[in-house]
Design an enzyme around this catalytic site. Structure first.
Site, PDB file in Angstrom:
ATOM      1  CD  GLU A 272      51.058  70.321  34.982  1.00 11.04           C
ATOM      2  OE1 GLU A 272      51.857  71.366  34.897  1.00 11.04           O
ATOM      3  OE2 GLU A 272      50.152  70.150  35.687  1.00 11.04           O
ATOM      4  CB  ALA A 273      56.837  69.399  29.639  1.00  8.50           C
TER       5      ALA A 273
END
Length: 340
Positions: free
Chosen positions: A307-308
């Site tokens: 998801e970063a």
């Protein structure tokens, strides 16, 4: 600026040639500034290196983080039918909805770090094909996914954070890494979302089968993304390439985003010069990729979410680096005797 349009394998390959370099005179000026600040030389360690790195790519003596964009690409994978994930592919769309309502980890971390979050869902109702029986994507599908990544990169961003969401994409990332760097499938395959022993064996077999099936056709970066990538991996590669042409520094997340971007080095070994790796994932293949591209992750926190999330946490370290670089007084300004 080069026309950043991908219509074919050859147009993608052309964009990987003659990539822009950092501006050396800003690197030199930032290095000189670091030596003049009120501290012993090198005493802030990698924080100093980060500031100089950003100065070169942003073309500023004092780099900025006023306009940071976090791009999270989402895609689905046909290989999930092989039992490679602990979750069904429907979870990808459900998590994208969670992003939209602000309920995911990346929402909170971007808010804390001061980054704008953009989530780009890529044909979630049409998973890419199972790459153990044929290419994951056609040429046209791969071009469209790469272009989606290119188009997501704003012209005026200070920094880009790259992440993903896609059930089954640690298997795809392992296959991409295998095709890019060689070694053995077992070097790249980890537990992903927490699969049991049967799931782990299924992942390993999927990567082994893909390697045998596609090896002879994986000549270039495009070939790798098309045969064993997913739409979100191809988009990350496209975003990485677009950022390079715009001289925007990139912060990669964990295994998947690093593997996707690293596919570019198959065609150009210098393709990731503008990238930092945010953190070391607990996925075993991530450490090996980092070694292969000669980059030391900024953090090691035992993270493996995707998801970063790691990139957003690393942004807070980067902001600390720039707070010191930009805000500290020099010895002359402070009236402090230097050690020269």
């Amino acid at each position: 600026m080069t026309n950043l349009k991908i219509t074919s394998h050859s147009s993608f390959s052309a964009l990987l040639e003659g990539l822009p370099s950092p501006q050396q005179h800003f690197i030199d000026e930032a290095t000189q500034r670091q030596s003049a600040l009120t501290k012993p030389p090198g005493s802030l360690g990698r924080l100093e290196e980060i500031a100089v790195f950003l100065a070169g790519w942003q073309g500023k003596l004092k780099p900025t983080t006023d306009n940071v964009h976090c791009l999270v690409f989402a895609g689905n994978h046909g290989v999930t039918r092989k039992g490679v994930s602990a979750f069904p592919s429907e979870v990808t769309e459900q998590m994208v909805a969670n992003f939209a309502t602000g309920g995911a980890a990346i929402n909170q971390l971007c808010a804390a770090a001061g980054a704008t979050l953009d989530v780009i869902a890529l044909d979630l109702d049409q998973p890419v094909a199972d790459f153990t029986s044929g290419p994951a994507m056609s040429d046209e599908e791969c071009c469209a996914a790469i272009q989606a990544g290119i188009d997501a990169v704003p012209e005026d961003a200070d920094i880009i954070l790259l992440g993903e969401m896609g059930i089954g994409n640690t298997t795809s990332a392992a296959a991409v890494a295998q095709a890019t760097f060689g070694c053995f499938p077992s070097d790249w395959v980890g537990r992903g979302t927490g699969v049991d022993d049967n799931g782990f064996k299924a992942k390993l077999k999927a990567v082994e089968d893909a390697h045998l099936l596609h090896l002879s056709s994986q000549i270039s970066s495009f070939d790798i993304l098309r045969t064993v990538g997913g739409r979100e991996l191809a988009a990350i590669a496209g975003a990485t390439l677009a950022a390079r042409h715009k001289r925007i520094p990139v912060i990669l997340d964990g295994l998947i985003s690093t593997a996707a971007a690293a596919a570019l080095v198959k065609s150009n070994p210098d393709a990731l010069d503008h990238c930092l790796i945010s953190h070391l994932s607990v996925e075993p293949g991530h450490k090996l990729i980092a070694e292969k591209v000669h980059k030391k992750p900024l953090l090691d926190l035992g993270m493996r979410l995707g998801e970063a999330s790691g990139a957003a946490v690393a942004l807070m370290i980067i902001k600390s680096a720039l707070a010191a670089h930009n805000g500290m007084a020099t010895f002359k300004e402070a009236g402090v005797t230097s050690g020269d």
